[in-house]
Design a protein around this motif. Structure first.
Motif, mmCIF file in Angstrom:
data_model
loop_
_atom_site.group_PDB
_atom_site.id
_atom_site.type_symbol
_atom_site.label_atom_id
_atom_site.label_comp_id
_atom_site.label_asym_id
_atom_site.label_seq_id
_atom_site.Cartn_x
_atom_site.Cartn_y
_atom_site.Cartn_z
ATOM 1 N N LEU A 13 -1.254 -5.442 3.888
ATOM 2 C CA LEU A 13 -2.145 -4.738 4.653
ATOM 3 C C LEU A 13 -1.401 -3.882 5.282
ATOM 4 O O LEU A 13 -2.104 -2.748 5.230
ATOM 5 N N MET A 14 -0.441 -3.972 5.980
ATOM 6 C CA MET A 14 0.370 -2.951 6.535
ATOM 7 C C MET A 14 0.741 -1.672 5.732
ATOM 8 O O MET A 14 1.131 -0.644 6.147
ATOM 9 N N ALA A 15 0.912 -2.367 4.426
ATOM 10 C CA ALA A 15 1.706 -1.181 3.722
ATOM 11 C C ALA A 15 0.382 -0.484 3.070
ATOM 12 O O ALA A 15 0.721 0.429 2.010
ATOM 13 N N GLY A 16 -0.561 -0.635 3.457
ATOM 14 C CA GLY A 16 -1.866 -0.065 2.970
ATOM 15 C C GLY A 16 -2.341 -0.429 1.517
ATOM 16 O O GLY A 16 -3.163 0.381 0.964
ATOM 17 N N ALA A 17 -2.231 -1.613 1.266
ATOM 18 C CA ALA A 17 -2.555 -2.058 -0.205
ATOM 19 C C ALA A 17 -3.859 -2.887 -0.035
ATOM 20 O O ALA A 17 -3.999 -3.828 -1.017
ATOM 21 N N THR A 18 -4.643 -2.862 0.841
ATOM 22 C CA THR A 18 -5.860 -3.704 0.630
ATOM 23 C C THR A 18 -6.883 -3.392 -0.385
ATOM 24 O O THR A 18 -7.055 -2.147 -0.610
ATOM 25 N N PRO A 19 -7.298 -4.222 -0.945
ATOM 26 C CA PRO A 19 -7.927 -4.141 -2.141
ATOM 27 C C PRO A 19 -9.389 -3.616 -2.089
ATOM 28 O O PRO A 19 -10.004 -3.844 -1.039
ATOM 29 N N ALA A 20 -9.996 -3.027 -2.881
ATOM 30 C CA ALA A 20 -11.580 -3.101 -2.868
ATOM 31 C C ALA A 20 -12.155 -4.265 -3.211
ATOM 32 O O ALA A 20 -11.811 -5.299 -3.353
ATOM 33 N N VAL A 21 -13.395 -4.372 -2.350
ATOM 34 C CA VAL A 21 -13.961 -5.738 -2.272
ATOM 35 C C VAL A 21 -14.356 -6.379 -3.751
ATOM 36 O O VAL A 21 -13.764 -7.516 -3.861
ATOM 37 N N ALA A 22 -14.441 -5.469 -4.725
ATOM 38 C CA ALA A 22 -14.494 -5.918 -6.184
ATOM 39 C C ALA A 22 -13.077 -6.505 -6.639
ATOM 40 O O ALA A 22 -13.108 -7.117 -7.652
ATOM 41 N N ASP A 23 -12.227 -6.021 -5.964
ATOM 42 C CA ASP A 23 -10.784 -6.816 -6.449
ATOM 43 C C ASP A 23 -10.338 -7.800 -5.772
ATOM 44 O O ASP A 23 -9.240 -8.209 -6.159
ATOM 45 N N GLN A 24 -11.217 -8.312 -5.041
ATOM 46 C CA GLN A 24 -10.666 -9.446 -4.125
ATOM 47 C C GLN A 24 -10.097 -10.836 -4.886
ATOM 48 O O GLN A 24 -9.078 -11.453 -4.390
ATOM 49 N N ASP A 25 -10.785 -11.043 -5.765
ATOM 50 C CA ASP A 25 -10.543 -12.199 -6.559
ATOM 51 C C ASP A 25 -9.141 -12.168 -7.315
ATOM 52 O O ASP A 25 -8.729 -13.066 -7.921
ATOM 53 N N ARG A 26 -8.509 -10.936 -7.565
ATOM 54 C CA ARG A 26 -7.351 -10.738 -8.166
ATOM 55 C C ARG A 26 -6.125 -11.272 -7.600
ATOM 56 O O ARG A 26 -4.895 -11.069 -7.862
ATOM 57 N N GLY A 27 -6.334 -11.614 -5.981
ATOM 58 C CA GLY A 27 -5.340 -12.110 -5.293
ATOM 59 C C GLY A 27 -4.643 -10.799 -4.580
ATOM 60 O O GLY A 27 -3.433 -11.111 -4.017
ATOM 61 N N PRO A 278 -10.222 0.484 21.372
ATOM 62 C CA PRO A 278 -9.352 0.834 20.533
ATOM 63 C C PRO A 278 -9.265 2.049 19.626
ATOM 64 O O PRO A 278 -10.280 2.661 19.637
ATOM 65 N N PRO A 279 -8.213 2.445 19.278
ATOM 66 C CA PRO A 279 -8.247 3.778 18.190
ATOM 67 C C PRO A 279 -9.308 3.686 17.277
ATOM 68 O O PRO A 279 -9.650 4.572 16.741
ATOM 69 N N GLN A 280 -9.496 2.444 16.813
ATOM 70 C CA GLN A 280 -10.371 2.471 15.587
ATOM 71 C C GLN A 280 -11.233 1.049 15.415
ATOM 72 O O GLN A 280 -10.656 -0.103 16.187
ATOM 73 N N ILE A 297 -1.647 -11.837 16.239
ATOM 74 C CA ILE A 297 -2.290 -10.365 16.208
ATOM 75 C C ILE A 297 -3.423 -10.434 15.040
ATOM 76 O O ILE A 297 -3.923 -9.453 15.073
ATOM 77 N N GLY A 298 -3.789 -11.554 14.690
ATOM 78 C CA GLY A 298 -4.766 -11.510 13.726
ATOM 79 C C GLY A 298 -6.189 -11.872 14.172
ATOM 80 O O GLY A 298 -6.459 -12.682 14.903
ATOM 81 N N ILE A 299 -7.384 -11.049 13.834
ATOM 82 C CA ILE A 299 -8.647 -11.248 14.252
ATOM 83 C C ILE A 299 -9.763 -10.975 12.977
ATOM 84 O O ILE A 299 -9.459 -10.117 12.446
ATOM 85 N N LEU A 300 -10.509 -11.829 13.038
ATOM 86 C CA LEU A 300 -11.576 -11.616 11.734
ATOM 87 C C LEU A 300 -12.780 -11.441 12.583
ATOM 88 O O LEU A 300 -13.401 -12.013 13.715
ATOM 89 N N ALA A 301 -13.807 -10.412 12.016
ATOM 90 C CA ALA A 301 -15.002 -10.088 12.345
ATOM 91 C C ALA A 301 -15.992 -9.926 11.285
ATOM 92 O O ALA A 301 -15.606 -9.591 10.421
ATOM 93 N N SER A 310 -8.307 -7.329 11.471
ATOM 94 C CA SER A 310 -7.232 -6.762 12.058
ATOM 95 C C SER A 310 -6.071 -7.475 12.424
ATOM 96 O O SER A 310 -6.106 -8.748 12.650
ATOM 97 N N LEU A 311 -4.977 -6.741 11.861
ATOM 98 C CA LEU A 311 -3.847 -7.399 12.310
ATOM 99 C C LEU A 311 -2.768 -6.838 13.198
ATOM 100 O O LEU A 311 -1.392 -7.139 12.995
ATOM 101 N N ASP A 312 -3.217 -5.875 13.950
ATOM 102 C CA ASP A 312 -2.702 -5.628 15.288
ATOM 103 C C ASP A 312 -3.441 -5.768 16.602
ATOM 104 O O ASP A 312 -3.199 -4.859 17.505
#
Length: 350
Positions: A13-27, A278-280, A297-301, A310-312
């Motif tokens: 995630l920090m590398a900016g590689a969060t997948p699209a929702v439709a791609d979640q099941d690909r790991g 926060p900033p965002q 540092i991890g939070i789910l909403a 959030s991972l920060d």
């Protein structure tokens, strides 16, 4: 081990590689794995014991329990309660749980079970018509609080010291005055939260300011502070999530889909004395939130329009799912679950 998967997800995630929702099941990143419950109820109450055992509650007098990681769910609600909405549930293990229904007057009730829901005992029925109980939280297996919307201008607090077997209304002399239209949102079972042995927080909205109340003595006295979260008749702070007694986030927005949500998150580092934007933040209203165990540092909403992570520590958020959930909770072993409309319950996975 679970933390290895968490670290891998953080790197992704920090590398900016969060997948699209439709791609979640690909790991490719975090996602929810649905565990069919066979229920059509809207589940706004959720209490996770661990990766195998969880309880959920909601409309139509529904209480559900799994002890096999969600492979099967049993309907174990109290009998003759189909007209009640169990908006909150607090479970201590696979056998012991406390369920609360909401509403004015006698619709607000509390039930306890010690045998996995085979039998229930009603331990509280609200005798005061103006009172409307929204949510509850426990410090430990014996001590807990329940919250009512303001009565005579102040929020009302119930207290138990025997695991929910008996309840008493605490004096309101230590409670600050509420705003004229202020109330708590019974949307996720998280408008009242606890941390440590004595600290509790109330999330509120409905009036000019979205506020958070804080008690350091198990509900006897309270202070209140404003947050930068938007407020109004359908907006405010819906939940507070605390990492410890000092660090936490307040999350909310406007649940009216015709109104845009802004300023949905605020952060505190002093136990709720002050809150900063926060900033965002998530782009839409969110009704439930939780810190991820073993990942400080991890939070789910979660909310009706999706889930964010959030991972920060709450500074930045990324939406990883578009499904509807109302509440989210994690167990002692780091297992996290979410629940919502039409009997939806899911387990979090990296």
């Amino acid at each position: 081990m679970r933390w290895i998967g968490a670290l891998s997800a953080i790197a992704l995630l920090m590398a900016g590689a969060t997948p699209a929702v439709a791609d979640q099941d690909r790991g490719g990143g975090p996602s929810w794995q649905l565990t069919p419950t066979g229920s059509e109820a809207r589940l706004r109450g959720l209490s996770v014991v661990d990766g195998r055992t969880a309880w959920a509650s909601g409309s139509l007098g529904t209480v559900l329990r799994t002890t096999n990681g969600g492979r099967t769910w049993d309907s174990v609600g109290p009998p003759d309660t189909a007209a009640l909405q169990f908006r909150d549930i607090e479970a201590f293990d696979a056998d012991n749980a406390v369920a609360m229904s909401i509403g004015n007057g006698p619709d607000s009730r509390i039930y306890i079970t010690s045998n996995g829901g085979k039998t229930w005992t009603e331990t509280f029925r609200n005798p005061d018509q103006p009172a409307f109980y929204d949510c509850m939280s426990f410090f430990d297996r014996r001590n807990g609080l329940a919250l009512s919307d303001p009565v005579d201008g102040k929020f009302r607090i119930l207290s138990t010291s025997d695991g929910g077997k008996s309840w008493k209304v605490l004096p309101n002399t230590g409670m600050p005055a509420a705003q004229p239209a202020e109330f708590a949102f019974a949307a996720s079972g998280q408008c009242l939260v606890t941390a440590g042995h004595k600290d509790a927080w109330i999330a509120s909205g409905g009036d000019a300011k979205a506020r958070v109340y804080h008690s350091k003595d198990r509900g006897l006295t309270w202070t209140v502070s404003d947050t930068p979260i938007q407020s109004g008749p359908s907006a405010g702070v819906f939940t507070v999530a605390m990492r410890d007694t000092r660090t936490g986030v307040a999350i909310g927005g406007d649940f009216d889909a015709t109104k845009p949500t802004k300023d949905a998150v605020a952060k505190t580092r002093d136990g709720g004395k002050s809150w900063v934007k926060p900033p965002q933040a998530p782009k839409d209203y969110r009704s439930g939130a939780t810190y991820i165990p073993y990942l400080p540092i991890g939070i789910l909403a979660v909310g009706p329009t999706g889930s964010d992570i959030s991972l920060d520590g709450g500074n930045h958020w990324r939406q990883f799912d578009s499904g509807s959930f109302d509440t989210v909770d994690c167990g002692w072993d780091g297992a996290c679950w979410a629940a919502g409309e039409k009997g939806r319950v899911a387990k979090f996975r990296w």
